[in-house]
Design a protein around this motif. Structure first.
Motif, short mmCIF file in Angstrom:
data_model
loop_
_atom_site.label_atom_id
_atom_site.label_comp_id
_atom_site.label_asym_id
_atom_site.label_seq_id
_atom_site.Cartn_x
_atom_site.Cartn_y
_atom_site.Cartn_z
N MET A 224 -100.50 29.56 -1.97
CA MET A 224 -101.21 30.02 -3.18
C MET A 224 -101.78 28.75 -3.80
N LEU A 225 -103.10 28.63 -3.81
CA LEU A 225 -103.77 27.42 -4.27
C LEU A 225 -104.38 27.70 -5.63
N ALA A 226 -103.84 27.10 -6.67
CA ALA A 226 -104.23 27.43 -8.05
C ALA A 226 -104.70 26.20 -8.80
N ASN A 227 -105.25 26.44 -9.98
CA ASN A 227 -105.74 25.38 -10.86
C ASN A 227 -104.61 24.41 -11.18
N ALA A 228 -104.94 23.14 -11.28
CA ALA A 228 -103.94 22.09 -11.55
C ALA A 228 -103.12 22.40 -12.82
N ALA A 229 -103.78 23.03 -13.82
CA ALA A 229 -103.05 23.35 -15.06
C ALA A 229 -101.89 24.30 -14.78
N VAL A 230 -102.14 25.26 -13.89
CA VAL A 230 -101.10 26.23 -13.53
C VAL A 230 -99.99 25.52 -12.77
N VAL A 231 -100.40 24.71 -11.80
CA VAL A 231 -99.43 24.04 -10.92
C VAL A 231 -98.56 23.06 -11.70
N ASN A 232 -99.20 22.30 -12.60
CA ASN A 232 -98.43 21.34 -13.40
C ASN A 232 -97.46 22.06 -14.34
N ALA A 233 -97.95 23.12 -14.98
CA ALA A 233 -97.09 23.87 -15.90
C ALA A 233 -95.90 24.46 -15.13
N TYR A 234 -96.18 24.93 -13.92
CA TYR A 234 -95.11 25.57 -13.14
C TYR A 234 -94.03 24.55 -12.75
N TYR A 235 -94.47 23.44 -12.13
CA TYR A 235 -93.47 22.50 -11.60
C TYR A 235 -92.83 21.65 -12.69
N SER A 236 -93.39 21.71 -13.92
CA SER A 236 -92.71 21.02 -15.04
C SER A 236 -91.40 21.74 -15.34
N GLN A 237 -91.27 22.95 -14.86
CA GLN A 237 -90.04 23.74 -15.07
C GLN A 237 -89.08 23.64 -13.89
N VAL A 238 -89.42 22.79 -12.91
CA VAL A 238 -88.58 22.70 -11.70
C VAL A 238 -87.99 21.30 -11.60
N THR A 239 -86.68 21.17 -11.80
CA THR A 239 -86.03 19.86 -11.77
C THR A 239 -86.21 19.21 -10.40
N GLY A 240 -86.69 17.97 -10.41
CA GLY A 240 -86.81 17.23 -9.15
C GLY A 240 -88.12 17.46 -8.43
N ALA A 241 -89.01 18.24 -9.02
CA ALA A 241 -90.33 18.47 -8.38
C ALA A 241 -91.13 17.18 -8.48
N VAL A 242 -91.74 16.76 -7.37
CA VAL A 242 -92.60 15.58 -7.37
C VAL A 242 -93.84 15.86 -6.56
N ASN A 243 -94.94 15.20 -6.93
CA ASN A 243 -96.17 15.31 -6.15
C ASN A 243 -96.05 14.29 -5.01
N ASN A 244 -95.81 14.75 -3.81
CA ASN A 244 -95.43 13.88 -2.70
C ASN A 244 -96.64 13.67 -1.79
N GLN A 245 -97.38 12.58 -2.01
CA GLN A 245 -98.62 12.38 -1.26
C GLN A 245 -98.40 12.34 0.25
N THR A 246 -97.23 11.81 0.67
CA THR A 246 -97.04 11.69 2.14
C THR A 246 -97.00 13.06 2.81
N VAL A 247 -96.40 14.05 2.16
CA VAL A 247 -96.38 15.37 2.82
C VAL A 247 -97.56 16.22 2.36
N GLY A 248 -98.31 15.72 1.31
CA GLY A 248 -99.56 16.38 0.95
C GLY A 248 -99.42 17.48 -0.08
N GLY A 249 -98.39 17.37 -0.94
CA GLY A 249 -98.31 18.36 -2.01
C GLY A 249 -97.00 18.21 -2.76
N VAL A 250 -96.71 19.18 -3.64
CA VAL A 250 -95.50 19.13 -4.46
C VAL A 250 -94.29 19.54 -3.63
N THR A 251 -93.23 18.73 -3.72
CA THR A 251 -91.96 19.10 -3.10
C THR A 251 -90.88 19.13 -4.20
N PHE A 252 -89.75 19.73 -3.87
CA PHE A 252 -88.64 19.81 -4.81
C PHE A 252 -87.37 19.98 -3.99
N PRO A 253 -86.19 19.78 -4.63
CA PRO A 253 -84.93 19.98 -3.90
C PRO A 253 -84.84 21.44 -3.43
#
Ligand SMILES: CC[C@H](C)[C@H](NC(=O)[C@H](C)NC(=O)[C@@H](CCSC)NC[C@@H](N)Cc1ccccc1)C(=O)O
Length: 328
Positions: A224-253
């Motif tokens: 699901m590819l959404a606007n950055a505002a949606v994605v940032n708001a979403y992962y701000s609620q996920v502990t440990g979420a990081v934008n991981n350039q090596t794997v090419g997107g947001v990862t989390f525990p």
């Protein structure tokens, strides 16, 4: 008036959903794609290396195949993949719904990502025919050709997480979703099943807006590819979420608690995307870090792919250009 239903089977990890079609007596397992409008197949014209591992349509074995003299196709997709080749017509039967003279695009070149995906032997484009790439004369999609003979001018996608679902042409099976469908207007300008999607909500948080937000329903896109505002708001609620350039997107525990995401469809329906489905797949062998099913896209056009379809039953109405959704 006819209907047709075929099983929609997820590849491992829900990367793609594949279904069988019959072309001139040959069964081809295909990727049904509501985000494009070409029906193209792996076939015996391809270089042997490209044919390896695939089911290859053999036009010489079909008594109903006719070459379309002088016609060719060439298609590019948003992920940089593509295919090109020549064109014919043949009888296509999808679960009982039949079109006698469907344009069959025979690839003579395909990109490596398609060659490597040996479970898929081509695409069935189900967006609007205006997107079809055949030259000199654009061809109609299977759905466009079948529409007038279907009991209802609709097709539906019932895609499931790690379980078999269905694509149905000509009917809406209300046993496959909860409650009733909410319908939204489709903007056909770009040739996609496109609708306005300007509001969103993360978990039980405040409703937020994406000014002028638009989205397409694309069964052929995994995430699901959404606007950055949606994605940032979403992962701000996920502990440990990081934008991981090596794997090419947001990862989390992988054990992170993922909230549901609600996105509006057409202004009057909030589609709930289950948090669990936003945990797409582990990126490491130990299974400690997981890749998000929700990722950012820079274009104005958001792409709601299979991550959304796993929570929402979707009906595509080609009679009045509307899209219907309900939780399933
Ligand atoms: C770069 C190409 C752009 C995106 C554009 N092409 C498109 O929009 C085409 C029709 N659609 C797509 O590239 C995308 C939607 C992009 S939204 C602009 N859908 C089809 C994609 N899921 C097919 C696929 C399936 C499995 C593996 C890979 C690809 C064009 O031709 O201009």
């Amino acid at each position: 008036a006819s209907t047709g239903t075929v099983a929609a089977t997820p590849e491992t990890g829900d990367v793609e959903y594949l279904a069988p079609i019959n072309i001139g007596g040959q069964t081809m397992v295909m990727d049904f794609d509501s985000g494009s409008s070409d029906l193209w197949v792996f076939n015996t014209q391809l270089a042997a290396a490209s044919q390896t591992g695939h089911t290859n349509f053999d036009p010489s074995k079909s008594t109903t195949f006719k070459l379309m003299q002088g016609a060719s196709f060439s298609i590019s997709y948003g992920d940089g993949s593509g295919a090109a080749g020549n064109v014919g017509t043949d009888t296509v039967n999808i679960g009982g719904a039949t079109v006698t003279s469907q344009a069959i695009e025979l690839a003579t070149a395909v990109s490596s990502s398609f060659v490597q995906d040996t479970q898929s032997n081509g695409l069935v484009g189900l967006a609007y025919s205006k997107l079809n790439t055949v030259k000199p004369t654009a061809q109609k999609t299977f759905f466009d050709n079948a529409k007038s003979s279907l009991a209802e001018p609709v097709f539906t996608a019932d895609l499931r997480h790690n379980a078999v679902g269905a694509y149905t042409f000509g009917a809406i099976d209300s046993t496959k979703f909860n409650g009733s469908l909410s319908w939204a207007a489709v903007n056909t300008t770009n040739g996609f099943w496109q609708f306005s999607s300007t509001k969103f909500q993360v978990g039980t948080g405040a409703a937020m807006t994406v000014a002028g937000g638009q989205a397409i329903a694309d069964t052929g896109t995994t995430l699901m590819l959404a606007n950055a505002a949606v994605v940032n708001a979403y992962y701000s609620q996920v502990t440990g979420a990081v934008n991981n350039q090596t794997v090419g997107g947001v990862t989390f525990p992988c054990n992170a608690q993922l909230p549901d995401l609600q996105v509006d469809v057409g202004g009057n329906y909030m589609a709930v995307v289950r948090g669990d489905d936003i945990n797409f797949a582990p990126v490491d062998n130990a299974g400690t870090t997981c890749f998000g099913g929700l990722q950012a896209i820079s274009s104005d056009l958001q792409i709601y792919g299979d991550i959304m379809f796993k929570s929402q039953f979707v009906a595509f109405n080609g009679g009045n250009n509307t899209i219907g959704m309900a939780p399933h």
